[in-house]
Design a protein around this motif. Structure first.
Motif, short mmCIF file in Angstrom:
data_model
loop_
_atom_site.label_atom_id
_atom_site.label_comp_id
_atom_site.label_asym_id
_atom_site.label_seq_id
_atom_site.Cartn_x
_atom_site.Cartn_y
_atom_site.Cartn_z
N LYS A 63 10.67 16.56 -29.51
CA LYS A 63 10.08 16.19 -30.74
C LYS A 63 9.10 16.68 -31.84
O LYS A 63 9.08 15.98 -32.63
CB LYS A 63 8.67 16.06 -29.59
N LEU A 64 10.75 17.28 -32.02
CA LEU A 64 10.21 18.14 -33.31
C LEU A 64 11.57 18.00 -33.76
O LEU A 64 11.62 18.68 -35.20
CB LEU A 64 10.46 19.61 -33.14
N GLY A 65 12.49 16.99 -33.58
CA GLY A 65 13.50 16.61 -33.67
C GLY A 65 14.78 17.04 -33.97
O GLY A 65 15.39 17.37 -34.83
N ARG A 66 14.37 18.61 -33.31
CA ARG A 66 15.71 19.20 -33.18
C ARG A 66 16.30 19.68 -31.66
O ARG A 66 16.62 20.61 -30.58
CB ARG A 66 14.84 21.12 -33.23
N TYR A 67 17.81 18.64 -32.17
CA TYR A 67 18.00 18.50 -30.60
C TYR A 67 19.55 19.08 -30.19
O TYR A 67 19.21 19.64 -29.62
CB TYR A 67 18.76 16.80 -31.35
N ASP A 68 19.61 19.53 -31.64
CA ASP A 68 20.77 20.41 -31.44
C ASP A 68 20.28 21.99 -30.95
O ASP A 68 20.80 22.43 -29.63
CB ASP A 68 21.52 21.23 -32.56
N GLU A 69 19.73 22.73 -30.64
CA GLU A 69 18.65 23.11 -29.69
C GLU A 69 18.33 22.89 -28.32
O GLU A 69 18.40 23.46 -26.94
CB GLU A 69 17.60 24.16 -30.63
N ALA A 70 17.86 21.56 -28.33
CA ALA A 70 17.83 20.97 -27.28
C ALA A 70 18.86 20.99 -26.37
O ALA A 70 18.12 20.82 -25.11
CB ALA A 70 16.74 19.67 -27.49
N VAL A 71 19.59 20.66 -26.51
CA VAL A 71 20.53 20.41 -25.93
C VAL A 71 21.17 21.71 -24.89
O VAL A 71 21.93 21.62 -23.89
CB VAL A 71 22.15 19.72 -26.75
N GLU A 72 20.97 23.06 -25.98
CA GLU A 72 21.21 24.33 -25.20
C GLU A 72 20.53 24.52 -23.88
O GLU A 72 20.85 24.85 -22.56
CB GLU A 72 21.01 25.43 -26.45
N TRP A 73 19.37 24.40 -24.23
CA TRP A 73 18.11 23.96 -23.48
C TRP A 73 18.23 22.87 -22.22
O TRP A 73 18.27 23.20 -21.02
CB TRP A 73 16.76 23.89 -23.33
N ARG A 74 18.80 21.89 -22.55
CA ARG A 74 19.62 20.45 -21.62
C ARG A 74 20.92 21.33 -20.38
O ARG A 74 20.50 20.99 -19.26
CB ARG A 74 19.67 19.27 -22.28
#
Length: 390
Positions: free
Chosen positions: A122-133
């Motif tokens: 939601k914050l547009g921080r997709y690179d970080e999100a992928v690691e959590w994914r």
């Protein structure tokens, strides 16, 4: 709070009978003010029911109970709840910090990690999100299993025949009174003859849908299947999301693609399905965004019939016990993924969170928000809202 009352309160909360649920919980707290599970259930019930006024005070009270009784894990649970409340107020950065706090404990629940991933997206921080994914999918994969005899090792029972579209079905569920979903369904139905000429669109529809919606679907060439009363297992509000899986039990169908009515078919998705059809795996699933942290997304999977056990009874039993919003995906995670993961499913996933994933076909890049599984905006479907003076 005794287990029977707890289960009943949860059931009432999930079918929007918030006052009745809260009354049960308050009775338990009157008997034992230090009943932390009851405090936590009260918070969740208020959140589910949209009763957000004063909810932070209720969380404070629960924290005091947890502190007084030195309850392990309570801080993470309550941080998670604070995150949800802050998210509902669009205080996303603050919400993220509370979600992170809940996820940083030893052996966190996968829901805590999912909340962090969702907030980063939601914050547009997709690179970080992928690691959590990556972490979420690995955890979910490790948490589920099935007896060895249920693991599917056989290949496809037949070849795909593009000349029999009546036996190749793109399956949808449609229920509720929101015109947005009705128009999405009609739009998809009208696009199918062009995008999926080898398939027939099928819509499992609630019997209370407007007649003009059913007529428009039929006029487009789609099949309309009216849901029966018994298909609404235990009156679960999410039973309708399971109807599209019933196509797998139809002896007159060979191949099923399960989709969401509010999602357009992009060339990228069409190319991925062609790649799967040319392969040997009897099933496929797609994940195309950092937020796609589920083993099988309910609207992005499909396969050949005659391979799985009958899904109607299996799904009916599951939904009668789980009234949550994503119960269809939980069902697929617990009952379908473990049967398929040993080689019976093609995972199409550029992020390769799990071993065995293959990327989407070359030549069909994502543009902006246009990933596979994206929803139309309400403006795209319904047009801009009318001004007050119109």
């Amino acid at each position: 709070m005794n287990p029977e009352d707890q289960i009943e309160a949860m059931r009432l909360a999930k079918i929007d009978q918030t006052d009745s649920a809260l009354a049960l919980i308050d009775e338990a707290l009157a008997r034992d003010p230090d009943d932390f599970p009851a405090h936590l259930l009260r918070i969740k019930t208020m959140r589910f029911g949209g009763r957000l006024e004063g909810i932070m005070d209720v969380i404070d009270q629960a924290e005091e109970v947890a502190r007084r009784n030195s309850l392990k894990g309570a801080e993470a649970e309550l941080s998670f709840e604070r995150g949800w409340i802050l998210q509902s107020e669009d205080r996303l950065v603050e919400a993220l910090e509370y979600f992170r706090k809940s996820a940083e404990i030893e052996n966190p629940k996968v829901d805590y990690l999912s909340a962090v991933c969702s907030m980063l997206c939601k914050l547009g921080r997709y690179d970080e999100a992928v690691e959590w994914r990556h972490r979420i999918l690995r955890m979910r994969n490790a948490e589920v299993g099935c007896p060895p005899e249920q693991v599917i090792t056989a290949g496809r029972p037949k070849r795909f025949d593009p000349s029999t579209p009546e036996r190749n079905i793109v399956s949808y569920s449609l229920f509720g009174q929101d015109r947005y979903y009705h128009e999405c369904a009609i739009t998809n139905a009208r696009m199918h003859p062009v995008i999926f000429p080898e398939f027939t669109a099928r819509f499992y529809c609630a019997p209370d849908l407007p007649e003009e919606v059913l007529l428009a679907l039929r006029a487009s060439g789609a099949q309309v299947m009216l849901a029966r009363k018994e298909d609404n297992a235990s009156s679960s509000p999410m039973a309708g999301t399971f109807w599209r899986f019933l196509t797998f039990d139809d002896p007159n169908v060979d191949v099923v693609l399960c989709r969401d009515v509010d999602s357009p078919v992009l060339p990228r998705e069409r190319a991925a399905i062609e790649m799967w059809l040319a392969s040997s795996e009897p099933f496929y699933c797609m994940r195309d965004h950092a937020i796609h942290a589920e083993l099988i997304l309910a609207g992005l999977w499909g396969g050949f019939t005659g391979v799985l056990p009958p899904l109607g009874p299996l799904a009916g039993s599951f939904v009668s016990q789980d009234f949550s919003r994503f119960s269809d995906q939980k069902f697929l995670r617990a009952n379908i993924w473990p049967r398929l993961r040993e080689g019976a499913i093609m995972q199409i996933d550029d992020f390769a969170s799990l071993d065995g994933s293959v990327p989407f076909p070359d030549g069909f890049p994502k543009h902006g928000r246009q990933h596979v599984g994206v929803s139309w905006t309400r403006t795209q479907i319904l047009g801009p809202p009318l001004k007050a003076d119109q």
